[in-house]
Structure formats: C-alpha cells, structure tokens
Design an enzyme around this catalytic site. Structure first.
Site, PDB file in Angstrom:
ATOM      1  N   VAL A  78       0.783   2.545   6.177  1.00 12.89           N
ATOM      2  CA  VAL A  78       0.145   1.919   7.344  1.00 12.89           C
ATOM      3  C   VAL A  78      -0.425   0.550   6.967  1.00 12.89           C
ATOM      4  CG1 VAL A  78      -1.806   2.113   8.951  1.00 12.89           C
ATOM      5  CG2 VAL A  78      -0.272   4.064   8.609  1.00 12.89           C
ATOM      6  N   GLU A  83      13.907   0.251  16.511  1.00 12.09           N
ATOM      7  CA  GLU A  83      13.138   1.271  15.809  1.00 12.09           C
ATOM      8  C   GLU A  83      13.439   1.174  14.321  1.00 12.09           C
ATOM      9  OE1 GLU A  83      14.217   5.347  16.569  1.00 12.09           O
ATOM     10  OE2 GLU A  83      12.458   6.100  15.490  1.00 12.09           O
ATOM     11  N   VAL A 119       5.064  -4.472  -4.438  1.00 11.21           N
ATOM     12  CA  VAL A 119       3.858  -5.313  -4.457  1.00 11.21           C
ATOM     13  C   VAL A 119       4.109  -6.651  -5.178  1.00 11.21           C
ATOM     14  CG1 VAL A 119       1.335  -5.186  -4.474  1.00 11.21           C
ATOM     15  CG2 VAL A 119       2.638  -3.095  -4.660  1.00 11.21           C
ATOM     16  N   GLY A 154       5.816  -8.974  -3.148  1.00 17.58           N
ATOM     17  CA  GLY A 154       6.095  -9.814  -1.981  1.00 17.58           C
ATOM     18  C   GLY A 154       7.463  -9.607  -1.347  1.00 17.58           C
TER      19      GLY A 154
HETATM   20  N1  ACO Z   1      -0.477   0.355   1.461  1.00 17.08           N
HETATM   21  C1  ACO Z   1      -1.269  -0.705   1.706  1.00 17.08           C
HETATM   22  N2  ACO Z   1      -0.908  -1.978   1.473  1.00 17.08           N
HETATM   23  C2  ACO Z   1       0.306  -2.178   0.940  1.00 17.08           C
HETATM   24  C3  ACO Z   1       1.191  -1.135   0.644  1.00 17.08           C
HETATM   25  C4  ACO Z   1       0.758   0.180   0.928  1.00 17.08           C
HETATM   26  N3  ACO Z   1       1.531   1.239   0.691  1.00 17.08           N
HETATM   27  N4  ACO Z   1       2.319  -1.651   0.126  1.00 17.08           N
HETATM   28  C5  ACO Z   1       2.137  -2.976   0.093  1.00 17.08           C
HETATM   29  N5  ACO Z   1       0.918  -3.284   0.595  1.00 17.08           N
HETATM   30  C6  ACO Z   1       0.346  -4.598   0.781  1.00 17.08           C
HETATM   31  C7  ACO Z   1       0.379  -5.429  -0.463  1.00 17.08           C
HETATM   32  O1  ACO Z   1      -0.758  -5.229  -1.260  1.00 17.08           O
HETATM   33  C8  ACO Z   1       0.449  -6.817   0.108  1.00 17.08           C
HETATM   34  O2  ACO Z   1      -0.845  -7.259   0.479  1.00 17.08           O
HETATM   35  P1  ACO Z   1      -1.292  -8.818   0.295  1.00 17.08           P
HETATM   36  O3  ACO Z   1      -0.336  -9.596   1.200  1.00 17.08           O
HETATM   37  O4  ACO Z   1      -2.692  -8.826   0.760  1.00 17.08           O
HETATM   38  O5  ACO Z   1      -1.092  -9.129  -1.137  1.00 17.08           O
HETATM   39  C9  ACO Z   1       1.255  -6.631   1.384  1.00 17.08           C
HETATM   40  O6  ACO Z   1       1.135  -5.257   1.743  1.00 17.08           O
HETATM   41  C10 ACO Z   1       2.730  -6.954   1.208  1.00 17.08           C
HETATM   42  O7  ACO Z   1       3.183  -6.416  -0.010  1.00 17.08           O
HETATM   43  P2  ACO Z   1       4.654  -6.612  -0.548  1.00 17.08           P
HETATM   44  O8  ACO Z   1       4.619  -6.874  -2.012  1.00 17.08           O
HETATM   45  O9  ACO Z   1       5.377  -7.591   0.291  1.00 17.08           O
HETATM   46  O10 ACO Z   1       5.203  -5.132  -0.266  1.00 17.08           O
HETATM   47  P3  ACO Z   1       6.312  -4.334  -1.102  1.00 17.08           P
HETATM   48  O11 ACO Z   1       7.356  -5.240  -1.591  1.00 17.08           O
HETATM   49  O12 ACO Z   1       5.663  -3.442  -2.081  1.00 17.08           O
HETATM   50  O13 ACO Z   1       6.917  -3.401   0.062  1.00 17.08           O
HETATM   51  C11 ACO Z   1       6.718  -1.134   0.832  1.00 17.08           C
HETATM   52  C12 ACO Z   1       6.074  -2.518   0.782  1.00 17.08           C
HETATM   53  C13 ACO Z   1       8.073  -1.235   1.527  1.00 17.08           C
HETATM   54  C14 ACO Z   1       5.795  -0.206   1.637  1.00 17.08           C
HETATM   55  C15 ACO Z   1       6.932  -0.635  -0.613  1.00 17.08           C
HETATM   56  O14 ACO Z   1       5.709  -0.606  -1.281  1.00 17.08           O
HETATM   57  C16 ACO Z   1       7.563   0.736  -0.701  1.00 17.08           C
HETATM   58  O15 ACO Z   1       8.785   0.861  -0.772  1.00 17.08           O
HETATM   59  N6  ACO Z   1       6.748   1.827  -0.729  1.00 17.08           N
HETATM   60  C17 ACO Z   1       7.246   3.191  -0.858  1.00 17.08           C
HETATM   61  C18 ACO Z   1       8.076   3.626   0.336  1.00 17.08           C
HETATM   62  C19 ACO Z   1       7.323   3.566   1.641  1.00 17.08           C
HETATM   63  O16 ACO Z   1       6.180   3.993   1.749  1.00 17.08           O
HETATM   64  N7  ACO Z   1       8.000   3.035   2.673  1.00 17.08           N
HETATM   65  C20 ACO Z   1       7.504   2.980   4.030  1.00 17.08           C
HETATM   66  C21 ACO Z   1       7.658   4.321   4.644  1.00 17.08           C
HETATM   67  S1  ACO Z   1       7.410   4.314   6.415  1.00 17.08           S
HETATM   68  C22 ACO Z   1       8.984   3.950   7.009  1.00 17.08           C
HETATM   69  O17 ACO Z   1       9.918   3.801   6.277  1.00 17.08           O
HETATM   70  C23 ACO Z   1       9.130   3.809   8.489  1.00 17.08           C
END
Ligand code: ACO
Length: 153
Positions: free
Chosen positions: A109, A64, A76, A78
């Site tokens: 999501v 989980e 964003v 990677g």
């Molecule tokens: N919504 C939609 N798409 C997203 C989001 C988002 N919130 N964040 C990243 N993506 C997409 C990116 O555009 C990218 O798409 P692509 O491959 O087509 O270019 C892909 O997902 C991967 O992006 P990364 O750059 O690898 O993601 P990142 O390093 O930003 O990590 C994360 C993603 C962990 C969600 C980060 O943005 C973050 O910390 N957000 C705030 C905290 C959060 O929401 N955490 C998740 C909560 S739910 C939980 O913890 C169970």
C-alpha cells in the site's frame, strides 16, 4: 494428435500455441471481451528486472493492475517508480485510459500511495463494477492518470 495443458512457461513452442489458441477464441467467440492482459517490463542488459501486468478496459477507460513486482535484489532502487511512470504514459497515450484500479497487497500500500494511488475510489461505480473481480486479501486502490503530465523523458 495429442492433448496438452499449458500455461505461459516461457517455452517458445508453447507461446506459439497459446497465441494460436487466443486467435481461435477471438474468431470463434466474437463477443468475448477483446481486452486482454499487457505487461510493461523493466529490461536491463537483456534481462527482466520486474514488471506490471494489467488489463486495459478500453471502453471503460480504466485499467486493472493485476501484478506488480521487482526482483528481490533490485527493490527500493527506484525501478518500481519508473516502471509505474512508463505504465501511466503508455496507458494514457496508447490505450486512452484515465484511471487505474488495483487490489494492493497490504505490504505494498505504501508503494502505491507514493505512486499517487488512494484508497478512496472516485471513479463512478458503473464504470468499473462488474469488470473487476472482487478479491479478498487486498485493498482496492485507485489512481487518476494526469491527462497532460510527461511521465517519462
Ligand atoms: N511499502 C512501502 N513503501 C515502499 C514499498 C513497500 N512495500 N516498496 C517501495 N516503497 C517505497 C520506497 O521506499 C520508495 O519511497 P521513496 O520514493 O520515498 O524513496 C517508493 O516506494 C518507490 O520505491 P521504488 O524503489 O521505486 O520501488 P521498488 O522498485 O522496490 O518497487 C515494489 C516496489 C514493486 C512494491 C517492489 O518492492 C516489490 O516487488 N515488492 C514485492 C512484491 C509486491 O509487494 N508487489 C505488489 C503486490 S500488489 C499487486 O501486485 C497488485
């Protein structure tokens, strides 16, 4: 003698006490589930950029995901994708897991879908029901870990 109430706040002495308490629990309460949380982290120049904390249920072969985040100014780029790939590889090869479940925040999501998670839960309910807590305000999502794919290089 003193009485303290602590959380994992990064102070070395507190960490030593918390690990000591965990060891006492493990010895005195042998029926307590052995699995506890683990964290996969992204470290750059000796600083933590982000991470995923998860709880492996070894007997049920699923994990989980409790928390997943990358620090604000590094999102964003990677890192989140590479982090998830390292998690999958570790969970499969070290913990022997086949699936992940997580309650995803609404705004995350899209990220989880890009990491191969679905809103449809294929895992048989008796494998996870009663293990993970119901949590409102999130969407339960599942990811099957590929049994062979090299997720990291
Ligand atoms: N919504 C939609 N798409 C997203 C989001 C988002 N919130 N964040 C990243 N993506 C997409 C990116 O555009 C990218 O798409 P692509 O491959 O087509 O270019 C892909 O997902 C991967 O992006 P990364 O750059 O690898 O993601 P990142 O390093 O930003 O990590 C994360 C993603 C962990 C969600 C980060 O943005 C973050 O910390 N957000 C705030 C905290 C959060 O929401 N955490 C998740 C909560 S739910 C939980 O913890 C169970």
């Amino acid at each position: 003698l003193k009485f303290v109430c602590l959380s994992n706040d990064g102070v070395d002495e507190h960490m030593v006490w918390l690990i000591g308490l965990k060891n006492i629990f493990a010895r005195q309460l042998p029926n307590m589930p052995k699995e506890s949380h683990k964290s996969v982290m992204v470290i750059r120049r000796n600083l933590v950029v982000g991470g995923i904390t998860y709880r492996p249920y070894i007997s049920q072969k699923f994990g989980e995901i409790a928390f997943c985040a990358i620090t604000a100014d590094e999102q964003v780029k990677g890192y989140g994708t590479r982090l998830m790939n390292h998690l999958k590889q570790h969970a499969r090869d070290v913990d022997g897991l086949t699936h992940f479940l997580t309650y995803a925040d609404n705004n995350a999501v899209g990220y989880f879908i890009k990491q191969g998670f679905t809103k449809e839960i294929h895992l048989e309910k008796d494998r996870w029901h009663g293990y993970i807590k119901d949590y409102d305000g999130g969407i339960l999502m599942e990811c099957k870990i590929d049994p062979k794919l090299p997720y990291t290089d």
